[in-house]
Design a protein around this motif. Sequence first.
Motif, short mmCIF file in Angstrom:
data_model
loop_
_atom_site.label_atom_id
_atom_site.label_comp_id
_atom_site.label_asym_id
_atom_site.label_seq_id
_atom_site.Cartn_x
_atom_site.Cartn_y
_atom_site.Cartn_z
N UNK A 105 -36.79 215.65 40.91
CA UNK A 105 -36.41 214.34 40.37
C UNK A 105 -35.59 213.53 41.36
N UNK A 106 -35.73 212.23 41.28
CA UNK A 106 -34.94 211.30 42.07
C UNK A 106 -33.56 211.21 41.46
N UNK A 107 -32.54 211.32 42.30
CA UNK A 107 -31.16 211.15 41.85
C UNK A 107 -30.31 210.82 43.05
N UNK A 108 -29.27 210.10 42.91
CA UNK A 108 -28.87 209.41 41.69
C UNK A 108 -29.84 208.27 41.39
N UNK A 109 -29.82 207.83 40.16
CA UNK A 109 -30.74 206.79 39.71
C UNK A 109 -29.99 205.47 39.62
N UNK A 110 -30.61 204.42 40.16
CA UNK A 110 -30.07 203.08 40.02
C UNK A 110 -30.33 202.64 38.58
N UNK A 111 -29.30 202.21 37.88
CA UNK A 111 -29.48 201.74 36.50
C UNK A 111 -28.64 200.49 36.28
N UNK A 112 -28.90 199.83 35.17
CA UNK A 112 -28.16 198.62 34.80
C UNK A 112 -27.77 198.70 33.33
N UNK A 113 -26.75 197.95 32.93
CA UNK A 113 -26.37 197.90 31.52
C UNK A 113 -27.30 196.96 30.74
N UNK A 114 -27.33 197.06 29.41
CA UNK A 114 -28.24 196.23 28.62
C UNK A 114 -27.93 194.74 28.70
N UNK A 115 -26.70 194.38 29.03
CA UNK A 115 -26.35 192.96 29.13
C UNK A 115 -26.68 192.36 30.50
N UNK A 116 -27.17 193.17 31.43
CA UNK A 116 -27.59 192.65 32.73
C UNK A 116 -28.78 191.72 32.55
N UNK A 117 -28.91 190.78 33.45
CA UNK A 117 -30.00 189.81 33.36
C UNK A 117 -31.28 190.37 33.96
N UNK A 118 -32.37 189.77 33.55
CA UNK A 118 -33.66 190.14 34.13
C UNK A 118 -33.66 189.87 35.62
N UNK A 119 -33.03 188.79 36.04
CA UNK A 119 -32.98 188.49 37.47
C UNK A 119 -32.20 189.55 38.23
N UNK A 120 -31.17 190.14 37.63
CA UNK A 120 -30.44 191.23 38.26
C UNK A 120 -31.34 192.46 38.42
N UNK A 121 -32.17 192.72 37.42
CA UNK A 121 -33.10 193.85 37.50
C UNK A 121 -34.12 193.62 38.61
N UNK A 122 -34.65 192.42 38.68
CA UNK A 122 -35.63 192.10 39.73
C UNK A 122 -34.99 192.26 41.11
N UNK A 123 -33.77 191.76 41.27
CA UNK A 123 -33.07 191.87 42.55
C UNK A 123 -32.87 193.34 42.93
N UNK A 124 -32.45 194.16 41.97
CA UNK A 124 -32.24 195.59 42.23
C UNK A 124 -33.55 196.27 42.60
N UNK A 125 -34.61 195.94 41.88
CA UNK A 125 -35.91 196.55 42.15
C UNK A 125 -36.42 196.16 43.53
#
Length: 160
Positions: A105-125
Amino acid sequence: MSYRFYQTAEGAFEPRELTLSALMVKTPHTLTPAHLVRDALHLMQAEGFRHVPIVEADSHDGSGRLLGLVTETDLLRNVLQGQHLTTDEHYHASLELALPLEQIMTRPVQSLPPEATVSAAVALMLEHRLRCVPVTDPEGRLLGLVTQTDLLSLLRHLLD
């Protein structure tokens, strides 16, 4: 920025930034570190997944603390090429698919909280070349998963 438009009582539309809690797949299928590669392959084939979150073994509802992530890439890199195996072990483990997921398995895993924005997720990805982002609470418990497919579906909806 990603927005959803809400109509006010006066009939006007107001933009509100879209958060991961609105987009994520809630209660995704999970496995534990002790599950075997064959378990991940079976789940991924049966359900059409490309990644499976790995959570604590004592989590019965899949919302345990996130420990890792198993992806198609992990399976290809570590099982088919045997990068974590000696030459003698490679043949047997690849045929039996008996490796515990903890080993690949990949670890550590990059994660975000539920209140993060979709744009933050796209930037992280984009920054980390990820195909999904787990959504976790402050204690690291898995709440959901946002995938490339979820983002493409959102884009399609916005473009229609």
